[in-house]
Design an enzyme around this catalytic site. Structure first.
Site, PDB file in Angstrom:
ATOM      1  N   GLU A 206      30.822  62.992  88.793  1.00 23.94           N
ATOM      2  CA  GLU A 206      31.678  62.546  87.690  1.00 23.94           C
ATOM      3  C   GLU A 206      32.419  63.744  87.110  1.00 23.94           C
ATOM      4  OE1 GLU A 206      33.923  61.163  85.138  1.00 23.94           O
ATOM      5  OE2 GLU A 206      32.716  59.590  86.122  1.00 23.94           O
ATOM      6  N   ALA A 320      36.490  39.727  83.540  1.00 21.24           N
ATOM      7  CA  ALA A 320      36.776  38.375  84.015  1.00 21.24           C
ATOM      8  C   ALA A 320      36.812  37.377  82.864  1.00 21.24           C
ATOM      9  CB  ALA A 320      35.723  37.957  85.045  1.00 21.24           C
ATOM     10  N   HIS A 444      10.252  32.879  69.181  1.00 24.11           N
ATOM     11  CA  HIS A 444       9.237  33.882  69.495  1.00 24.11           C
ATOM     12  C   HIS A 444       8.380  33.388  70.641  1.00 24.11           C
ATOM     13  CE1 HIS A 444       6.257  37.033  68.784  1.00 24.11           C
ATOM     14  NE2 HIS A 444       5.329  36.103  68.891  1.00 24.11           N
TER      15      HIS A 444
END
Length: 465
Positions: A206, A320, A444
């Site tokens: 990178e 998208a 929960h």
């Protein structure tokens, strides 16, 4: 071949285009959609869907590998797991084919005429399509440009041979022993992580000071830790320079200015995507541009009356679901409805391990706007469901204005947090305040409880930390 006339012509049947056409059909609009490839575009065929299938297969294989030497804490042991990538790719392809058929059926149900071929403008109302049976001329009152985007190719690392784009990475017939990934964005890290789990020795190169720069460093920290656990080498501040003389290695310049060779069987280049603005006659209609992209307003109208543009060809965020929302809106505008949109509530997801989700503003972005903010963060280490899934790395964070507690941003990192994106987007879309999220009863035990707890934390009254 007899000319076709219609009220709406959609060029491109990717997520934005096919949704636009389907919605137009539902509204009774005479609609034609043109697609050079298969229905679904990049996302369905060589992007979102197949990559997630590959990511899931990699996760399952990595679990089996992890459990093979000894029994796991769960009491599960596996003997000699193996991976048949050919079968994996065939399974992935079967999902894509099912969805292709589904899109085609929905277009047919909406009475949308589907034309296979490459479209090119003659003028602002007329398009010619090169089909297998000849040139088809289509005239339309309204046109939607949904031509999408394509991988960016580096001039010194052109696609071909061992240099591949994400498209080829999703169709490999074997796992490369050594994989170099050029570009540390979401595409490179999603596919790099998956192939590392399948057995590749992965090196990420990178050029920027860190990977996943669109996310803040606190959010990406668990992802970097996991990459290290998988043996992925991440080189930041490093620049790819090309192939060695015998093409056996990637040549790079490291962050400290030294030359280095990275031996690689495949080199995956994922340095971004570019809008598809060439080859379909843009020069014939002369639309205004915004940099490389088509310029649009909040109704996706271009600079020419009756011509709209949606999706990746119109700029960031290249998502998208953004294209789908734009496509649906444009169909309704053509039908005479009053619609507009903005992108503030659009979630963005990175399917790394763990996953990342953002919606709205980060704390840093919110601070730049001025005014005081409140930030609440809840770790999955204090969430019962995360513990039972062995998914304790990560957290949910909520950002709100200090004066009225309006929620302006939500972020999360953790296993499976992509499924929280709908709740995050809804909270922003509905203008929720911290008190609204805190007072909403969350089931929960779920990881979604961390969203409620983050809001409680911002209010100064967290219950479980």
């Amino acid at each position: 071949m007899k000319d076709i006339s219609c009220k709406l012509l959609v060029i491109g049947a990717g997520p934005g285009g096919y949704v636009c056409a389907i919605r137009a059909g539902q509204l009774g609009i005479d609609t034609v959609v043109i697609e050079a490839g298969k229905p679904g575009g990049t996302c369905l065929n060589v992007g979102c869907i197949p990559s997630k299938a590959l990511i899931h297969a990699a996760e399952e294989y990595e679990k089996a590998q992890h459990w093979a030497p000894t029994s796991s804490p769960l009491g599960i042991s596996v003997q000699s797991p193996s991976l048949d990538l050919g079968k994996t790719i065939a399974w992935k392809d079967s999902i894509v084919n099912r969805l292709n058929s589904g899109v085609a059926a929905l277009l047919k149900k909406g009475k949308v005429k589907y034309v296979q071929g490459w479209a090119k403008f003659r003028d602002g109302k007329t398009v010619e399509v090169e089909t297998e049976t000849g040139t088809q001329v289509i005239r339309a009152e309204n046109v939607v440009i949904a031509t999408g985007s394509a991988p960016v190719e580096l001039p010194f690392l052109p696609f071909g041979g061992k240099v591949i784009s994400s498209t080829e990475a999703l169709a490999l017939n074997e796992v490369p022993q050594r994989l170099a990934v050029v570009g540390g964005g979401y595409i490179g890290l999603e596919l790099g992580t998956a192939l590392a789990k399948m057995g590749s020795k992965v090196t990420v190169v990178e050029a920027l000071p860190r990977v996943l720069v669109q996310y803040d460093s606190e959010l990406t920290r668990p992802v970097l830790k996991r990459l290290g656990d998988l043996g992925v080498e991440v080189l930041v501040g490093a620049k790819a320079k090309g192939l060695s003389s015998k093409d056996e290695a990637l040549l790079i310049e490291t962050g400290d200015g030294k030359d280095r060779k990275i031996a690689a069987d495949r080199i995956l280049v994922t340095v971004g995507r570019k809008p598809v603005t060439e080859g379909w006659g843009l020069e014939e209609i002369d639309l205004d541009m915004s940099g490389r992209f088509l310029r649009i307003d909040d109704q996706c109208r271009t600079s020419m009356r009756g011509i709209y543009a949606i999706g990746d060809v119109t700029g960031e965020p290249m998502l998208a679901h953004r294209a789908m929302a734009q496509g649906e809106m444009v169909a309704e505008i053509v039908a005479g409805h009053k619609r507009s949109w903005d992108k503030r509530a659009i979630p963005a997801i990175c399917f790394t391990d763990p996953e990342l989700v953002t919606a709205g503003l980060s704390p840093e972005e919110a601070k730049k706007l001025g005014g005081e903010i409140k930030v609440g963060q809840f770790p999955f280490t204090a969430n019962g469901r995360a513990m039972t899934r062995q998914a304790e790395d990560g957290f949910v964070r909520i950002v709100a204005r200090a004066d009225n507690h309006l929620v302006i941003g939500i972020q999360a990192v953790g296993q499976g947090v992509s499924e929280l994106s709908a709740a995050f987007g809804l909270a922003l879309e509905m203008g929720a305040r911290l008190e609204d999220v805190a007072a909403t009863i969350h089931a929960h035990p779920t990881q979604g409880e961390a969203f409620q707890e983050a809001a409680l934390k911002a209010l100064g009254r967290a219950l479980h930390i």
